[in-house]
Enzyme design. Structure first.
Site, PDB file in Angstrom:
ATOM      1  N   HIS A   9      -6.782   1.665  -0.110  1.00 30.71           N
ATOM      2  CA  HIS A   9      -5.433   1.526  -0.667  1.00 30.71           C
ATOM      3  C   HIS A   9      -5.478   1.221  -2.163  1.00 30.71           C
ATOM      4  O   HIS A   9      -5.978   0.158  -2.558  1.00 30.71           O
ATOM      5  CB  HIS A   9      -4.735   0.385   0.078  1.00 30.71           C
ATOM      6  N   GLU A  36      -6.165   6.125  -1.187  1.00 29.45           N
ATOM      7  CA  GLU A  36      -4.723   6.293  -1.389  1.00 29.45           C
ATOM      8  C   GLU A  36      -4.461   5.934  -2.836  1.00 29.45           C
ATOM      9  O   GLU A  36      -5.094   5.014  -3.378  1.00 29.45           O
ATOM     10  CB  GLU A  36      -3.965   5.342  -0.468  1.00 29.45           C
ATOM     11  N   ASP A  38      -1.139   5.997  -6.101  1.00 24.31           N
ATOM     12  CA  ASP A  38       0.291   6.167  -6.392  1.00 24.31           C
ATOM     13  C   ASP A  38       0.425   6.975  -7.680  1.00 24.31           C
ATOM     14  O   ASP A  38      -0.271   6.688  -8.656  1.00 24.31           O
ATOM     15  CB  ASP A  38       0.953   4.803  -6.594  1.00 24.31           C
ATOM     16  N   HIS A  51       1.079   2.013  -9.665  1.00 23.24           N
ATOM     17  CA  HIS A  51       1.994   1.686  -8.573  1.00 23.24           C
ATOM     18  C   HIS A  51       3.395   1.309  -9.047  1.00 23.24           C
ATOM     19  O   HIS A  51       4.395   1.869  -8.604  1.00 23.24           O
ATOM     20  CB  HIS A  51       1.414   0.530  -7.738  1.00 23.24           C
TER      21      HIS A  51
HETATM   22  O1  G3P Z   1       0.704   4.399   1.296  1.00 22.27           O
HETATM   23  C1  G3P Z   1       0.721   3.114   1.779  1.00 22.27           C
HETATM   24  C2  G3P Z   1       1.219   2.132   0.758  1.00 22.27           C
HETATM   25  O2  G3P Z   1       0.613   2.433  -0.471  1.00 22.27           O
HETATM   26  C3  G3P Z   1       2.707   2.141   0.593  1.00 22.27           C
HETATM   27  O3  G3P Z   1       3.172   1.082  -0.147  1.00 22.27           O
HETATM   28  O4  G3P Z   1       3.902  -0.084  -2.121  1.00 22.27           O
HETATM   29  O5  G3P Z   1       1.489  -0.079  -1.573  1.00 22.27           O
HETATM   30  O6  G3P Z   1       2.580   1.973  -2.424  1.00 22.27           O
HETATM   31  P1  G3P Z   1       2.761   0.716  -1.634  1.00 22.27           P
HETATM   32 MG    MG Z   2       1.005   3.454  -2.308  1.00 23.05          MG
END
Ligand code: G3P
Ligand code: MG
Length: 252
Positions: A9, A36, A38, A51
């Protein structure tokens, strides 16, 4: 029991500054199956990996990502807030991530290529062009098969589908959302292949429902070994975690 994929993440963000190349490289070293990240657009429409909608929390700068040029963003230190070891680590562009992970995206021999879950970070009703710019980069690098798009915005996934319907889409949601969104009813717009619920929403009934709908389940953010084992036994497809080493060990 099939072992779920372990996706780091924002990279291995428990140990390295989130959404930086250092965190993505560390994820690989710690045995993740992928990452993952953003993505959003800066002022000159370059997809950058961060993020929050401002740079305030994770860099030494201030301001909204959408107000900063790529030149200004490149000057920021996105590592020093985590520890001194990471001082000077920049905010990467999406293209820089694909460059840096090139031999993980396209490994030689029998090694498994990594998955990159690109979360489209937008709440806009009318797009700023994020979907088109991000998908252009994905196409330019030829990494379509490594990519799983996701978003909390069904509209954004809908727009991505209009541009390239063959990219896999995952619809994000969590239990704290208003009741009219919590049921993921807007998913018809996104027509996703996967649901990405926050992990506390998942039980045997949920998994049965998802199976009937032929939807894979990728869940987040799971750093606790017992929770990971529970989710694996229920049959989730992927676990998104800040601690890929811990979750990988828990699932062995
Ligand atoms: O994709 C899972 C997670 O990243 C979603 O929430 O706020 O961490 O981007 P956030
Ligand atoms: Mg995310």
């Amino acid at each position: 029991m099939t072992m779920p994929l372990v996706l780091a993440h924002r990279g291995a963000s428990a140990y390295a500054p989130e959404n930086t190349l250092a965190a993505f490289r560390l994820a690989r070293e710690l045995g993740a199956d992928g990452i993952e990240l953003d993505v959003q657009l800066c002022q000159d429409r370059v997809p950058v990996v961060i993020h929050d909608d401002t740079v305030d929390r994770t860099t030494d700068g201030k301001g909204r990502v959408s107000d900063l040029t790529i030149g200004e963003i490149a000057q920021l230190d996105a590592g020093g807030w985590k520890t001194e070891d990471y001082r000077g680590e920049p905010i990467p562009t999406l293209a820089q991530v694909f460059d840096a992970l090139s031999d993980w995206l396209h490994p030689v021999g029998r090694a498994r290529p990594c998955f990159i879950n690109v979360e489209l970070k937008t709440e806009r009703v009318f797009t700023d062009g994020l979907e088109r710019e991000a998908l252009n980069v994905i196409a330019r690098y030829g990494v379509q098969r490594n990519i799983l798009l996701s978003s909390f915005s069904a509209l954004s996934l809908y727009r991505a589908k209009q541009i390239n319907a063959r990219l896999a889409r995952g619809f994000l949601y969590d239990a704290s959302m208003p009741i009219y969104l919590r049921g993921a009813w807007t998913r018809w717009l996104a027509s996703p292949q996967a649901l990405h619920p926050e992990h506390s929403m998942i039980d045997a009934r949920y998994m049965e429902w998802a199976r009937r709908k032929k939807l894979q389940v990728n869940t987040w953010t799971v750093d606790d070994p017992d929770t990971a084992r529970r989710l694996a036994s229920l049959g989730v497809n992927a676990i998104i975690t800040n601690k890929p080493d811990v979750i990988r060990d828990a699932l062995k």
